[in-house]
Scaffold this motif. Structure first.
Motif, PDB file in Angstrom:
ATOM      1  N   THR A  53      10.828 -16.099   8.199  1.00 17.99           N
ATOM      2  CA  THR A  53      10.982 -15.629   9.659  1.00 17.99           C
ATOM      3  C   THR A  53      11.691 -16.745  10.477  1.00 17.99           C
ATOM      4  O   THR A  53      11.821 -17.904   9.964  1.00 17.99           O
ATOM      5  CB  THR A  53       9.832 -15.519  10.167  1.00 17.99           C
ATOM      6  N   ASP A 156       5.673  -4.731   6.551  1.00 11.12           N
ATOM      7  CA  ASP A 156       6.895  -4.642   6.887  1.00 11.12           C
ATOM      8  C   ASP A 156       7.903  -3.293   6.579  1.00 11.12           C
ATOM      9  O   ASP A 156       8.540  -2.779   7.451  1.00 11.12           O
ATOM     10  CB  ASP A 156       7.911  -5.897   6.491  1.00 11.12           C
ATOM     11  N   PRO A 160       8.771  -2.476  10.522  1.00  7.35           N
ATOM     12  CA  PRO A 160       9.826  -3.508  10.468  1.00  7.35           C
ATOM     13  C   PRO A 160       9.764  -4.456  11.665  1.00  7.35           C
ATOM     14  O   PRO A 160       9.905  -5.531  11.725  1.00  7.35           O
ATOM     15  CB  PRO A 160      11.031  -2.936  10.391  1.00  7.35           C
ATOM     16  N   ARG A 162       6.760  -5.281  13.425  1.00  4.77           N
ATOM     17  CA  ARG A 162       5.506  -5.896  13.207  1.00  4.77           C
ATOM     18  C   ARG A 162       4.633  -5.437  14.289  1.00  4.77           C
ATOM     19  O   ARG A 162       3.862  -6.542  14.972  1.00  4.77           O
ATOM     20  CB  ARG A 162       5.903  -7.222  12.914  1.00  4.77           C
ATOM     21  N   GLN A 182       4.183 -13.964  11.722  1.00  8.30           N
ATOM     22  CA  GLN A 182       3.998 -12.739  11.184  1.00  8.30           C
ATOM     23  C   GLN A 182       3.020 -11.833  11.886  1.00  8.30           C
ATOM     24  O   GLN A 182       3.071 -10.463  11.734  1.00  8.30           O
ATOM     25  CB  GLN A 182       3.741 -12.743   9.779  1.00  8.30           C
TER      26      GLN A 182
END
Length: 224
Positions: A53, A156, A160, A162, A182
């Motif tokens: 990320t 995810d 997607p 989150r 995340q």
């Protein structure tokens, strides 16, 4: 001679069918709860390396933030106080406060306990698949420290963006840098980590991580 050729063909065909059948039978299927964040329990996604990320965790923690309120969880094992960080996760905090005000969490359980990792609660179904019927946009800023409180979410693959669960949350039992960037961390336990540790020590079903004896949130209240 033809007879032996036919027999050989039949044997080869039988071996091929046998191999295909048993390759399917013994194909590796991970147990449903091998991953503590598996989506079979509803809300938490499979772990991914934080390096994938682009966001960086904030250096501050909710416990020291002036723009905060306190939620007190009176559980069957004792009291937990959580400082909410509205500056880092305003939508998440507003939703959590709303649910507390509606007494949504009263009577719910910590349905999933993974020693050394997290305790998870806030599901009205009690099996990890429930919620209030909506999600909350991701507000991923704060790191996972011992006592951090964060929202669960779907994986995810199906989520997607989150987005967080509308109600399911978890408490980190230790620093969990592998979860940084995340999940939306929105609070910090300021009192009652000893109670959190007691909850983490409760015996669970190894197949589901569900406590054998329910750990109940008897009441959740908001202190400004």
């Amino acid at each position: 001679m033809k007879y032996w050729v036919i027999v050989l063909i039949v044997l080869l065909a039988g071996a091929l069918v046998w191999g295909i059948f048993f390759s399917g039978m013994f194909k590796s299927h991970a147990p449903a709860n091998t991953n503590p964040y598996s989506t079979d329990t509803g809300q938490l996604a499979s772990l991914q390396p934080a390096s994938l990320t682009q966001q960086s965790p904030a250096s501050s923690t909710p416990a020291n933030n002036s723009n905060s309120s306190i939620v007190v969880l009176d559980t069957s094992l004792g009291q937990i106080k959580i400082s909410l960080d509205a500056s880092a996760a305003p939508r998440t905090v507003a939703n959590f406060e709303k649910l507390v005000g509606q007494k949504f969490y009263d009577g719910l359980t910590f349905h999933r306990i993974v020693p050394g990792f997290v305790i998870q609660g806030g599901d009205p179904k009690g099996d990890g698949t429930g919620g209030p019927g909506y999600t909350v946009p991701a507000e991923i800023k704060l790191p996972h420290k011992r006592g951090s409180v964060a929202m669960a979410r779907l994986s995810d693959q199906v989520n997607p963006n989150r987005d967080s669960s509308g109600s399911q949350f978890y408490v980190a039992l230790q620093d969990l840098p592998q979860l940084d960037n995340q999940y939306t961390v929105f609070g910090q336990v300021t009192e009652g980590m000893d109670v959190v540790d007691q909850i983490a020590a409760v015996k669970t079903d190894p197949a589901t991580d569900k406590p054998l004896q329910p750990v109940i949130i008897k009441k959740a209240t908001l202190q400004q």
